[in-house]
Motif scaffolding. Structure first.
Motif, short mmCIF file in Angstrom:
data_model
loop_
_atom_site.label_atom_id
_atom_site.label_comp_id
_atom_site.label_asym_id
_atom_site.label_seq_id
_atom_site.Cartn_x
_atom_site.Cartn_y
_atom_site.Cartn_z
N ILE A 5 0.80 -1.12 -0.09
CA ILE A 5 0.08 0.01 0.05
C ILE A 5 0.92 1.36 -0.14
CG2 ILE A 5 -1.81 1.23 1.29
CD1 ILE A 5 -2.82 -1.21 2.47
N SER A 6 0.34 2.17 -0.94
CA SER A 6 1.02 3.70 -0.75
C SER A 6 -0.05 4.36 -0.34
CB SER A 6 1.54 4.12 -2.03
OG SER A 6 2.53 3.25 -2.57
N VAL A 7 0.07 5.27 0.68
CA VAL A 7 -1.11 6.03 1.26
C VAL A 7 -0.48 7.41 0.87
CG1 VAL A 7 -2.14 7.06 3.46
CG2 VAL A 7 -1.52 4.65 3.27
N ILE A 8 -1.31 8.35 0.19
CA ILE A 8 -0.92 9.64 -0.30
C ILE A 8 -1.82 10.66 0.63
CG2 ILE A 8 -1.03 11.18 -1.99
CD1 ILE A 8 -0.69 9.03 -3.97
N VAL A 9 -1.25 11.59 1.41
CA VAL A 9 -1.85 12.55 2.22
C VAL A 9 -1.56 14.04 1.72
CG1 VAL A 9 -2.52 13.11 4.50
CG2 VAL A 9 -1.67 10.62 4.06
N PRO A 10 -2.31 14.35 1.12
CA PRO A 10 -2.18 15.97 0.52
C PRO A 10 -2.67 16.73 2.15
CG PRO A 10 -4.22 15.34 -0.43
CD PRO A 10 -3.74 14.14 0.28
N LEU A 11 -1.95 17.79 2.05
CA LEU A 11 -2.13 18.70 3.28
C LEU A 11 -1.64 19.99 3.50
CD1 LEU A 11 0.89 18.94 5.28
CD2 LEU A 11 0.77 16.56 4.99
N LYS A 12 -2.19 20.84 4.22
CA LYS A 12 -1.85 22.28 4.24
C LYS A 12 -2.25 22.77 5.55
CE LYS A 12 -2.43 27.03 2.47
NZ LYS A 12 -3.34 28.00 1.81
N ASN A 13 -0.97 23.15 6.36
CA ASN A 13 -1.36 23.58 7.67
C ASN A 13 -1.99 22.68 8.75
OD1 ASN A 13 -0.16 26.08 7.10
ND2 ASN A 13 -1.98 27.26 6.51
N GLU A 14 -1.47 21.46 8.65
CA GLU A 14 -2.03 20.34 9.53
C GLU A 14 -0.98 19.90 10.70
OE1 GLU A 14 -4.97 19.83 9.55
OE2 GLU A 14 -5.77 20.19 7.36
N GLU A 15 0.07 20.66 11.14
CA GLU A 15 0.95 20.39 12.06
C GLU A 15 0.21 19.57 13.38
OE1 GLU A 15 2.96 23.96 13.34
OE2 GLU A 15 0.90 24.83 14.15
N GLU A 16 -0.80 20.12 13.73
CA GLU A 16 -1.08 19.14 15.06
C GLU A 16 -1.85 17.68 14.53
OE1 GLU A 16 -3.18 22.81 17.59
OE2 GLU A 16 -4.21 22.40 15.56
N LYS A 195 -17.76 2.62 -1.06
CA LYS A 195 -17.86 1.91 0.35
C LYS A 195 -18.15 3.01 1.40
CE LYS A 195 -15.22 -0.37 4.11
NZ LYS A 195 -15.82 0.62 5.21
N VAL A 196 -19.25 2.71 2.05
CA VAL A 196 -19.65 3.51 3.16
C VAL A 196 -18.46 3.70 4.29
CG1 VAL A 196 -21.22 3.94 5.22
CG2 VAL A 196 -21.96 3.07 3.09
N VAL A 197 -18.20 4.93 4.64
CA VAL A 197 -16.84 4.88 5.44
C VAL A 197 -17.26 6.13 6.69
CG1 VAL A 197 -15.05 4.56 3.61
CG2 VAL A 197 -15.66 7.08 4.06
N GLU A 198 -16.56 5.96 7.56
CA GLU A 198 -16.65 6.85 8.96
C GLU A 198 -16.18 8.27 8.61
OE1 GLU A 198 -15.40 7.14 13.52
OE2 GLU A 198 -14.60 5.70 12.25
N HIS A 199 -17.09 9.43 8.82
CA HIS A 199 -16.75 10.62 8.81
C HIS A 199 -16.57 11.14 10.07
CE1 HIS A 199 -17.49 14.99 7.80
NE2 HIS A 199 -16.26 14.63 7.33
N ARG A 200 -15.25 11.74 10.46
CA ARG A 200 -15.12 12.16 11.85
C ARG A 200 -15.28 13.57 12.06
NH1 ARG A 200 -12.44 8.31 14.72
NH2 ARG A 200 -10.99 10.02 16.04
N ALA A 201 -15.66 14.10 13.06
CA ALA A 201 -15.69 15.63 13.29
C ALA A 201 -14.17 15.96 13.41
CB ALA A 201 -16.36 15.83 14.53
N ARG A 202 -14.00 17.43 12.73
CA ARG A 202 -12.78 17.94 12.74
C ARG A 202 -12.15 18.14 14.22
NH1 ARG A 202 -8.80 20.99 9.84
NH2 ARG A 202 -9.68 20.37 7.91
N LYS A 203 -10.79 17.58 14.17
CA LYS A 203 -10.20 17.80 15.67
C LYS A 203 -9.31 19.06 15.74
CE LYS A 203 -7.76 14.78 19.02
NZ LYS A 203 -7.47 13.51 19.33
N TYR A 204 -8.65 19.25 14.60
CA TYR A 204 -7.55 20.63 14.74
C TYR A 204 -8.02 21.41 13.74
CZ TYR A 204 -5.18 17.17 17.60
OH TYR A 204 -4.66 16.22 18.68
N GLY A 205 -7.66 22.43 13.73
CA GLY A 205 -7.62 23.62 12.53
C GLY A 205 -8.98 23.69 11.86
#
Length: 317
Positions: A5-16, A195-205
């Motif tokens: 598996i390769s996991v790709i995580v695009p991000l901007k200002n997610e240090e926390e 596929k139905v997936v879990e959506h979580r409330a934003r924790k940071y930012g």
């Protein structure tokens, strides 16, 4: 040894969120005995996200990163991640912890065992604002499904899994990450699942997307639909429209000419319909010439004869 598996995580200002996300992914991978890599694509962060990625990479060789010099957008980040990925299955997810890494094993299984080319997550229960995100998202998904024929409830879900060949065969730019399933379909990958997936409330930012994404999204959808159907044969689109407009104007002009000949009382230039006929013929000619120019550009493009070949049988001795 190949990577599962390769996991790709695009991000901007997610240090926390990055340390928690990296630890969560690592735990899931170890529990399921997957070999893996994580590509964190820093899309021009102004906080310490890149320093966090470097620290995580020092602690875990599976954590890798790419840092953009400025903000280019999620599509650019995904495109770079796709190019770098080496895993048999590629999984994309957001960095804000709203996507759960616990979904990875099933997303992987649906590609490897069920034979899907692409599996898109469906956040059936959401924690976003109903007015600014949920309702526009439903309208967007309905419109895209009707126009493209790709039947997904949540086209824009960041949590997706892909067969490696898919990500190596597509290119995303602008805001086209929303339409990756459509792009994949136009490239011949039609086995698309959900596929139905879990959506979580934003924790940071806070969310990095504004209202302009709806306008940009519509324009990109129009671009994808046009390129998918007429990218290698623009004359079929512009030529057909041009011919239709020109014939309409020509028929009107012919009618006015006959009226002038047989009923002398009519003065062609005194009738508004004359200018409509003239305008139609001019537009038709311009569209026809646009088709020719499009064909010239296409024939000189480096990928004018590049096609995706699924299989080849060559019995030549």
């Amino acid at each position: 040894m190949s990577l599962n598996i390769s996991v790709i995580v695009p991000l901007k200002n997610e240090e926390e969120s990055l340390p928690e996300l990296a630890a969560w992914i690592d735990r899931v991978m170890r529990e399921n005995k997957f070999t893996y890599e994580v590509w964190m694509i820093d899309d021009g962060s102004t906080d310490s996200s890149w320093q966090v990625i470097q620290q995580l990479g020092a602690e875990n060789p599976g954590i890798k990163g790419i840092k953009f010099q400025r903000n280019y957008g999620k599509s650019a980040a995904l495109n770079e991640g796709f190019a770098a990925a080496k895993g048999d299955v590629v999984i994309t997810m957001d960095a804000d912890l709203q996507d759960s890494p616990d979904e990875i094993p099933e997303l992987y299984r649906m590609i490897v065992e069920d034979g899907y080319d692409l599996v898109s997550g469906w956040k059936k229960k959401r924690y976003d604002n109903a007015f600014t995100k949920n309702l526009p998202s439903k309208l967007y998904n309905y419109t895209t499904t009707r126009m493209s024929g790709v039947k997904l409830h949540d086209m824009n879900c960041g949590l997706k899994s892909y067969r490696r060949k898919v990500v190596k065969s597509i290119e995303v730019y602008g805001e086209m990450h929303r339409y990756i399933p459509v792009i994949a379909k136009w490239n011949g990958f039609r086995n698309i699942g959900e596929k139905v997936v879990e959506h979580r409330a934003r924790k940071y930012g806070t969310s990095k997307f504004g209202l302009e994404r709806f306008i940009n999204g519509f324009l990109d959808l129009a671009t994808i639909m046009f390129i998918g159907k007429f990218g290698k044969r623009p004359m079929h689109f512009f030529g057909a429209l041009g011919t239709l407009f020109f014939l309409l104007g020509f028929i009107i002009a012919g009618y006015l000419s006959l009226a002038k000949i047989f009923y002398d009382k009519y003065n062609m230039t005194d009738r508004p319909i004359f200018f409509l006929a003239l305008l139609a013929m001019i537009i038709g000619s311009q569209l026809f010439l646009t088709g020719f120019i499009g064909e010239l550009v296409t024939r000189n493009a480096s990928e004018r004869n590049t096609y995706l070949v699924e299989a080849r049988l060559d019995n030549a001795q």
